[in-house]
Design an enzyme around this catalytic site. Sequence first.
Site, short mmCIF file in Angstrom:
data_model
loop_
_atom_site.label_atom_id
_atom_site.label_comp_id
_atom_site.label_asym_id
_atom_site.label_seq_id
_atom_site.Cartn_x
_atom_site.Cartn_y
_atom_site.Cartn_z
CE LYS A 174 9.44 7.75 2.24
NZ LYS A 174 8.97 8.30 3.53
CB CYS A 206 5.18 7.51 3.66
SG CYS A 206 4.30 8.74 4.67
CD GLU A 217 6.99 5.72 6.43
OE1 GLU A 217 8.03 6.26 6.03
OE2 GLU A 217 5.90 6.34 6.57
#
Length: 534
Positions: free
Chosen positions: A358, A409, A300
């Site tokens: 995300k 994440c 990330e």
Amino acid sequence: MKLSTIPHKILPSNVSKAFLSGVLMGMTVAPVGAWFLAWFALVPLWLMIFDKEPKRKLYFHISLVSIAWGIGYHGTSLSWITSIHPMTWMKVSWLASLGISLFCWVFITFWGAILLLPWGIGLFLLTSKLNSLSRVLVGTALWCGLEAIWSYGPLWWSSLSYTQSPNNLIVLHIGQISGPNTVTAAIVAVNGLIAEAYKANRARESYILEMELKLRTIVQFQYYLLPLTLFLMVHIIGWSLYKVPLNQTAETALKVGIIQGNIPNTIKLYPEGLYKAITGYTMGYINLVKQGVNVVLTPEGALPFFEERIMASPLVAAVKDKGVVAWIGGFAPYQDSEYTNSVFTVTREGEVFSRYDKVKLVPLGEYVPFKEILGTAISRLSPLKANQVHGLETQVFDTPFGRAIIAICYESAFSERFRYQASVGGQFILSSSNDAHYSAAMPAQHHALDIMRAIENDRWAVRATNTGYSAFVNPHGRTLWISGHNTYEIKAETIYKRQTQTLYVRWGDWLTSVLLVLGGSMLIVEILHKHKVK
């Protein structure tokens, strides 16, 4: 309700016991990993909720012990959040940094602990007059229902199910049936049956004392036969799923390389960190290409730039030169000062083939919740630039190698994100993360969550993190390789694309719905029975 009605000599003792039993549950995850405690650490709270002392059957008392247990569990399991301190590298004073880290710990602890309040009160209010088995059914359904609700919220991490990962892979396989709540249901039910067995055993204590020691042992054991049977049954089912062959073929093989850049957040956005990122990921990519990989995955925000600058970077130049695809973590501009946290598929021609944004952002860290109302107040608490925007829930991530299941994440905690992508054709899992700002316990728990997602969806998983733990995980949850912590590493491994669909992938969390219907039916039958008697 007056506090004078609370038995002062007993209440503090019960609250302490509830808190300590919650701490025991919190010790099931990293860094301790004592997974077996989960199968009885809820028993003390269950017993306290149904204590026989009439004066102690108070909702205030139930609320206290329930919240105390929740604080013990979530406070222990999530204590790694305090490792964000110090944030002096962000130009936050040492004292303010301490205050922010403590606030975060207290907030997320109470957010999780609040779940215990409706559970404890609901368990007592709804099941006091039910028989033991019905009480366990309703208690299990209520817990699973509440976890399902919490998992759709902005803050979610410490489900009871993750107490078994990564050390009890056998039972985690029942997650293939109906997701993580299958494991949660088993844990709550076993705890409830043990508690009910203890209560039943105590109820006959006066009779048992009159028996011979041998007979007493037999009578006492029969009460615990049911929780033992359930415990063994779910593990036998898990074992049968664990032993299913993976049936790997050369046609589905994909050799993936990962780069763990090991760039501390303290330097990540400064010239030293930017230089280290560009050189580290470029050289890592070139070395992995020499090992014959088909594609390279980065963490990330590996290149903490916007898309335009990423495409002009030496890493993309290396991709064009070597002709091997790369998944690169970075950012994409959205509008005004907003942007997305993204992973780009960069082809051998040096072009963006696909992009994933995300979806599940970290509150306060990546965005300001209720910005229009609370933005000004919250911005004073958070030193971060909270102006990221959420990606679309219905995104898919197509690659030159087929459709992937991807998470950035924090999204590893949300099983539905993985299930949806598997249901629409995702063939392998990519997890791109940056846990650099936390102690080793957090990435260990993060790895445990990705293991659960690999098992539930029956997919190979590749984890690329900034500072650890990067890993390769097979569909049975076995970690084939895991990196060190705070180390620069590259690794190549062959994974296999899969198109199987578990019951969970097909039907979602159907077990919670079934439990709620059965539990509700039990309550309706009891109400009708009481009405008929009257």
